[in-house]
Design an enzyme around this catalytic site. Structure first.
Site, PDB file in Angstrom:
ATOM      1  N   CYS A 168     -55.760 -24.510  33.671  1.00  0.00           N
ATOM      2  CA  CYS A 168     -55.826 -24.247  32.230  1.00  0.00           C
ATOM      3  C   CYS A 168     -55.605 -25.554  31.463  1.00  0.00           C
ATOM      4  CB  CYS A 168     -54.814 -23.235  31.740  1.00  0.00           C
ATOM      5  SG  CYS A 168     -55.080 -21.590  32.390  1.00  0.00           S
ATOM      6  N   GLU A 173     -57.679 -36.130  55.457  1.00  0.00           N
ATOM      7  CA  GLU A 173     -58.222 -36.255  54.108  1.00  0.00           C
ATOM      8  C   GLU A 173     -59.752 -36.077  54.118  1.00  0.00           C
ATOM      9  OE1 GLU A 173     -57.192 -36.064  51.267  1.00  0.00           O
ATOM     10  OE2 GLU A 173     -58.660 -37.043  49.981  1.00  0.00           O
ATOM     11  N   LYS A 232     -61.625 -33.221  51.908  1.00  0.00           N
ATOM     12  CA  LYS A 232     -62.703 -33.524  50.954  1.00  0.00           C
ATOM     13  C   LYS A 232     -63.904 -32.627  51.232  1.00  0.00           C
ATOM     14  CE  LYS A 232     -61.142 -35.129  48.348  1.00  0.00           C
ATOM     15  NZ  LYS A 232     -59.787 -35.518  48.297  1.00  0.00           N
ATOM     16  N   ARG A 264     -59.741 -28.786  34.341  1.00  0.00           N
ATOM     17  CA  ARG A 264     -58.495 -28.027  34.490  1.00  0.00           C
ATOM     18  C   ARG A 264     -58.738 -26.531  34.647  1.00  0.00           C
ATOM     19  NH1 ARG A 264     -54.006 -31.066  32.996  1.00  0.00           N
ATOM     20  NH2 ARG A 264     -52.809 -29.148  32.792  1.00  0.00           N
ATOM     21  N   GLU A 316     -63.118 -28.730  50.357  1.00  0.00           N
ATOM     22  CA  GLU A 316     -62.848 -28.322  48.969  1.00  0.00           C
ATOM     23  C   GLU A 316     -64.093 -28.343  48.091  1.00  0.00           C
ATOM     24  OE1 GLU A 316     -60.122 -30.775  46.682  1.00  0.00           O
ATOM     25  OE2 GLU A 316     -60.727 -32.539  47.802  1.00  0.00           O
ATOM     26  N   ASN A 338     -50.938 -22.720  28.772  1.00  0.00           N
ATOM     27  CA  ASN A 338     -51.119 -23.216  30.136  1.00  0.00           C
ATOM     28  C   ASN A 338     -49.804 -22.997  30.875  1.00  0.00           C
ATOM     29  OD1 ASN A 338     -50.989 -26.575  31.496  1.00  0.00           O
ATOM     30  ND2 ASN A 338     -51.581 -24.708  32.519  1.00  0.00           N
ATOM     31  N   GLY A 339     -49.860 -22.217  31.956  1.00  0.00           N
ATOM     32  CA  GLY A 339     -48.635 -21.963  32.714  1.00  0.00           C
ATOM     33  C   GLY A 339     -48.599 -20.505  33.144  1.00  0.00           C
ATOM     34  N   HIS A 351     -54.797 -29.795  73.163  1.00  0.00           N
ATOM     35  CA  HIS A 351     -53.677 -28.846  73.235  1.00  0.00           C
ATOM     36  C   HIS A 351     -54.011 -27.524  72.549  1.00  0.00           C
ATOM     37  CE1 HIS A 351     -51.166 -31.885  75.044  1.00  0.00           C
ATOM     38  NE2 HIS A 351     -51.562 -32.736  74.104  1.00  0.00           N
ATOM     39  N   TRP A 357     -58.022 -21.289  33.996  1.00  0.00           N
ATOM     40  CA  TRP A 357     -58.038 -21.137  35.449  1.00  0.00           C
ATOM     41  C   TRP A 357     -57.196 -19.897  35.691  1.00  0.00           C
ATOM     42  CZ3 TRP A 357     -54.417 -21.070  39.458  1.00  0.00           C
ATOM     43  CH2 TRP A 357     -54.917 -21.289  40.749  1.00  0.00           C
ATOM     44  N   LYS A 391     -57.849 -29.329  38.635  1.00  0.00           N
ATOM     45  CA  LYS A 391     -57.376 -30.691  38.890  1.00  0.00           C
ATOM     46  C   LYS A 391     -55.855 -30.798  38.920  1.00  0.00           C
ATOM     47  CE  LYS A 391     -58.216 -35.108  39.289  1.00  0.00           C
ATOM     48  NZ  LYS A 391     -58.689 -35.459  40.622  1.00  0.00           N
TER      49      LYS A 391
HETATM   50  C1  F6R Z   1     -57.689 -32.682  46.512  1.00  0.00           C
HETATM   51  C2  F6R Z   1     -56.703 -32.801  45.455  1.00  0.00           C
HETATM   52  C3  F6R Z   1     -55.453 -32.037  45.571  1.00  0.00           C
HETATM   53  C4  F6R Z   1     -54.290 -32.810  44.952  1.00  0.00           C
HETATM   54  C5  F6R Z   1     -53.017 -31.949  44.937  1.00  0.00           C
HETATM   55  C6  F6R Z   1     -51.847 -32.724  44.373  1.00  0.00           C
HETATM   56  O1  F6R Z   1     -58.787 -33.490  46.299  1.00  0.00           O
HETATM   57  O2  F6R Z   1     -56.921 -33.484  44.491  1.00  0.00           O
HETATM   58  O3  F6R Z   1     -55.169 -31.704  46.893  1.00  0.00           O
HETATM   59  O4  F6R Z   1     -54.081 -33.966  45.697  1.00  0.00           O
HETATM   60  O5  F6R Z   1     -53.234 -30.806  44.165  1.00  0.00           O
HETATM   61  O6  F6R Z   1     -52.098 -33.151  43.066  1.00  0.00           O
HETATM   62  P1  F6R Z   1     -51.331 -34.362  42.440  1.00  0.00           P
HETATM   63  O7  F6R Z   1     -51.709 -35.578  43.191  1.00  0.00           O
HETATM   64  O8  F6R Z   1     -51.794 -34.404  41.013  1.00  0.00           O
HETATM   65  O9  F6R Z   1     -49.863 -34.058  42.549  1.00  0.00           O
END
Ligand code: F6R
Length: 595
Positions: free
Chosen positions: A2, A467, A471, A30, A474, A103-104, A490, A77, A590
């Site tokens: 949000c 990672e 990527k 967001r 997601e 937002n929250g 294992h 969101w 985000k």
């Molecule tokens: C994946 C991604 C998320 C963030 C996670 C933590 O691409 O961006 O996994 O890394 O939500 O967010 P921050 O870094 O803002 O605490």
């Protein structure tokens, strides 16, 4: 998770809707379940809102065509209630005299709703937010003005919130407040602004105020006033944002994600300027016998690399704990533990909760990209990564910036001058890899039909494997798993079948031979191996179906900073092949401001 904005213009005759629309569009990362605006004109609150992405809703409702010189806006969101028109914000009271964007999460909304219903309030949505306009209405009916009705409301609600409120009963002002959700106030030439994050208002305001928990912000056309809980005016510090509006634009790229991947050399270069700051922090830390990283998602993967670096270079015992699990380790903390919080946004709810716990016993350090965010204000020490605004939901340039800060920290702590010197070559290495992007495009075309992917790495590049897999899953929705190369046998080796893609990250170095054996293991079970290896490694050509060469001299120690780049590109191009939008992955946002 949000996004909210608010704006009141100094000029009574100018309509705010185009500005609100522009600002809220910058926060689409967001949340993209719905969008809504409320403005005030001709004695009434006017609302346009619906489910869907911003452009879809705008085509239907023409959101910029609304009269009034002040208003609020929201992108959602969904947490409580489906994405639907009714559940979109702004949420209102029965008579549409009070409109709220939030937002929250209001955790005690069920009880409040039941109580208000007994008093005759009628609710129309499934949101937790709807209790807020009803509570404000109730307190205004009892004789409180808008500011104090909001103050009374936040005494009742529990949870996390950043809210902005307008009312036709007391027009010409916006009231806002926050607890555990981000909110900034912008002072511009033409008006005053509120936003969940700075990209929303970069074009309009450079001077920023950061409201603290439960302070009440009052915006009217003459200015901004902040009150504490005793109604005293708080003299807020005004900071200046040094990001430019262009930084939050695509600037000719098709997507923010590919723009941000291409900005990584600059992000590393700029973050290297933090060297003196980091040295000062290290000098000030005093006696430390343990380091504990706390983070989520991609930031957690950066932290894992930190463990390898700090243990191997500086010999300091280092743990890495997911922020959401941190409280279960709290008893192990003491004043000789340094707890490092890694976060792009600096607003992740799980990390903030953990930070509050760590602050009770230990020294805390935040490695954060967003200036003025909550972690930067609550941690004892701060290293600001210099990636600039990151809009794509999938973290890319902030990840390499976090790594850069961690490498600097570890190298300075260990007095490793060779590593320090080598870090200054990393931007060139990254650019050399990016120059080969066409090769990754070809690979994406070959691999995008896969249903599952495995990523293997050993030592420093094990977190890179994790990672790379994150990527991929997601944004392309292909199932991807990262494993320590030696761990596969294992259990997960049972999943390796004819043709399944296995990405093997195999830079030159100590781990090379053992990783090669693991490559052979999966290959002999039919896997289709895509190796990411060092230039001149001819052996790989005969062992793997495909090889992407890192055409510069990158050893395993700094490989995490460089080998991640083709993996980001692979995810991006695979996602395009599948026809999805890499900037707006489903179900994700985000900034995760709920636990
Ligand atoms: C994946 C991604 C998320 C963030 C996670 C933590 O691409 O961006 O996994 O890394 O939500 O967010 P921050 O870094 O803002 O605490």
């Amino acid at each position: 998770m949000c996004g909210i904005v608010g704006c009141i213009l100094k000029d009574d005759k100018k309509d705010v809707a185009p500005i609100l629309f522009d600002c809220i569009s910058k926060l689409e990362y967001r949340g993209y379940d719905s969008i809504g605006l409320a403005t005030f004109d001709d004695e009434n609150i006017h609302i346009k809102k619906d489910k869907g992405k911003i452009n879809e809703v705008n085509e239907k409702l023409d959101l910029q065509d609304m009269a009034g010189n002040f208003g609020i806006a929201h992108v959602r969101w969904a947490t409580h209630g489906d994405p639907s028109k009714l559940n979109s914000h702004p949420q209102v009271d029965e008579n549409v005299e009070i409109a709220v964007v939030h937002n929250g999460i209001i955790e005690n909304n069920t009880k409040i709703k039941a109580d208000l219903e007994k008093e005759g309030h009628i609710f129309k949505s499934d949101t937790d937010t709807e209790v807020i306009p009803h509570l404000i209405e109730k307190f205004m009916d009892e004789g409180f003005d808008l500011e104090h009705a909001v103050r009374k409301t936040i005494e009742v609600i529990e949870g996390a919130y950043a809210i902005a409120v307008i009312s036709s009963r007391e027009p010409d002002k916006i009231i806002a407040t926050r607890k555990d959700s981000p909110l900034i106030v912008g002072i511009g030439e033409d008006g005053y602004y509120l936003a969940s994050d700075s990209p929303a208002i970069l074009k309009y305001a450079k001077d920023i105020i950061y409201p603290e928990r439960d302070e009440i912000v009052i915006l009217d056309k003459s200015g901004v006033v902040v009150h504490d809980e005793f109604d005293n005016v708080v003299n807020k510090q005004i900071d200046t944002i040094n990001w430019t509006p262009e930084m939050a634009e695509k600037e000719g790229y098709d997507h923010f994600m590919i723009k941000e991947i291409n900005e990584q050399a600059t992000a590393v270069r700029n973050t290297l300027t933090q060297r003196d700051n980091i040295k000062n922090i290290i000098d000030d830390l005093g006696d430390i016998d343990r380091i504990c990283f706390v983070a989520c998602g991609t930031s957690y993967h950066a932290s894992l690399t930190g463990k390898y670096l700090l243990e191997s270079l500086a010999g300091i015992s280092t743990d890495v704990i997911l922020a959401s699990e941190f409280k279960y380790s709290a008893k192990t903390l003491d004043d000789k533990t340094l707890v490092i919080f890694i976060s792009q946004s600096g607003e992740t709810a799980d990390s903030l909760k953990a930070l509050d716990i760590a602050n009770e016993t230990s020294k805390t350090l935040g490695i954060v990209n967003v200036a003025g965010s909550s972690i930067t204000r609550r941690a004892k020490y701060v290293i600001q990564t210099q990636a600039g605004p990151e809009i794509g939901v999938a973290a890319t340039k902030t990840y390499v910036s976090q790594l850069t800060a961690i490498y600097l920290f570890a190298a300075l702590l260990a007095d490793d001058n060779d590593l320090l010197d080598e870090l200054y070559n990393v931007p060139d290495y990254i650019d050399e890899v990016l120059a080969d992007f066409e090769e990754v495009k070809i690979l994406s075309n070959r691999y995008h039909f896969a249903k599952d992917f495995f990523y293997l790495g050993r030592g420093y590049v094990y977190p890179t494997a994790l990672e790379g897999a994150l990527k991929l899953k997601e944004i392309s929705y292909i199932h991807g798993e990262g494993y320590a190369a030696g761990e596969l046998k294992h259990g997960p080796l049972a999943l390796i079948d004819e043709g399944i893609p296995v990405v093997v990250i195999i830079p030159p170095g100590d781990a090379y031979k053992k990783t090669m054996s693991n490559l052979e293991e999966v290959k002999s079970r039919g896997a289709s191996v895509l190796a990411i290896g060092g230039s001149g490694d001819e052996d790989l050509k005969s062992k793997a179906q495909d090889v992407f060469y890192i055409n510069c001299d990158v050893g395993e120690l700094i490989a995490p900073l460089v080998y991640i780049v083709p993996l980001q590109l692979l995810s991006y191009y695979v996602t395009l092949e599948k026809g999805f939008d890499p900037d707006k992955p489903r179900n994700l946002a985000k900034c995760v401001t709920v636990e």
